[in-house]
Scaffold this active site. Structure first.
Site, PDB file in Angstrom:
ATOM      1  N   ASP A  55      -9.463  -1.258   0.048  1.00  0.00           N
ATOM      2  CA  ASP A  55     -10.072  -2.563   0.306  1.00  0.00           C
ATOM      3  C   ASP A  55      -9.747  -3.068   1.706  1.00  0.00           C
ATOM      4  O   ASP A  55      -8.894  -2.509   2.402  1.00  0.00           O
ATOM      5  CB  ASP A  55      -9.573  -3.580  -0.729  1.00  0.00           C
ATOM      6  N   TYR A 116       0.705   5.074  -4.343  1.00  0.00           N
ATOM      7  CA  TYR A 116       0.559   3.865  -3.530  1.00  0.00           C
ATOM      8  C   TYR A 116       1.921   3.199  -3.385  1.00  0.00           C
ATOM      9  O   TYR A 116       2.801   3.355  -4.233  1.00  0.00           O
ATOM     10  CB  TYR A 116      -0.398   2.870  -4.188  1.00  0.00           C
TER      11      TYR A 116
END
Length: 262
Positions: A55, A116
């Protein structure tokens, strides 16, 4: 006949609308910038495929991509593709390593799991140097509470509660292999999570929910209830984008072995 090329890239997500091209056209995406640079290197239109879409504001240390080119590349003749590519890229995007990939390699479809990391500055004052690269929480955080709640994330579960609204996918079941909170250094903590895949904003929603439970003094087991509810409204708000990093993408060993480094 085409040649398939695999490469890893790192980028600072600040200032980009995310990985994927967006509308209106004046928004600049990471993929768009790399495709334009590759087109200059190969003198042809290049279409890029990545392990996944990050994003706006999210960073990557090792995003994996692939593309096909009509140029014949001899793996026996060392060619520093990354150097050539980086000469056409801004400082915020860096190509790190490249390989000639087998025809059955696909950056998106071949990925088996990803890692992540999320960074939080936990100090009375924000960091002038980390404000684009970490979230800031002023009040002291009980990291033991966060670690306890993260245990409920492990395993094969339906994570619909952490899927952002308006992003339907056929299956919201994912398997989480690791989810750990730790102090990176005094005043800076990190959350590292590895899973088979992640829904849109799933990691940010998990971090935001973890912080919400800790701040409200709710029992860490509340995380289990939120997952079971399969309702986004039961979870907390998403953590800001700037603290999130795509750290590593994993592929089958057989595919890795058949990639020839350039």
């Amino acid at each position: 006949m085409t040649t398939k090329v695999r490469f890893t890239v790192a980028y600072d997500g600040t200032g980009f609308c995310g990985w994927q091209k967006q509308k209106p056209e004046d928004q600049i995406s990471v993929a768009q910038v790399i495709e334009e640079a590759l087109s200059k290197v190969f003198n042809e239109k290049i279409t890029l495929f990545a392990s996944g879409r990050t994003d706006a504001g999210v960073h990557a240390l090792n995003q994996v991509c692939h593309f096909s080119t009509h140029r014949k590349i001899d793996p026996n003749k060392k060619w520093d593709l990354c150097w050539a590519l980086n000469s056409h890229l801004p400082p915020s995007i860096v190509a790190k390593k490249a390989w000639i990939a087998p025809d059955d390699f696909h950056a998106t479809l071949s990925a088996t799991h990803k890692t992540y990391r999320y960074l939080i500055v936990n100090k009375p004052r924000p960091s002038a140097h980390l404000n684009r690269y970490a979230d800031w929480v002023r009040l002291p955080i009980d990291i033991e509470h966060l670690q306890e709640s993260s245990k409920y994330l492990l395993g094969n579960q339906d994570f619909k509660s952490f899927q952002s609204v308006g992003t339907p996918v056929p299956d919201t079941v994912r398997e989480i292999y690791k989810a750990d909170w730790e102090w990176r250094k005094p005043g800076v903590m990190q959350f590292t999570i590895t899973g088979s895949g992640f829904l849109k904003q799933m990691v940010r929603n998990i971090v935001g929910t973890s912080l919400f439970l800790e701040r409200k003094g709710l029992d860490p087991s509340k995380m289990q209830e939120i997952i079971a509810a399969q309702d986004r409204m039961k979870a907390g708000p998403p953590a800001p984008a700037q603290g999130l990093y795509l750290m590593k993408v994993y592929y089958p060993q057989d595919l890795d072995n058949r990639c020839l480094e350039l």
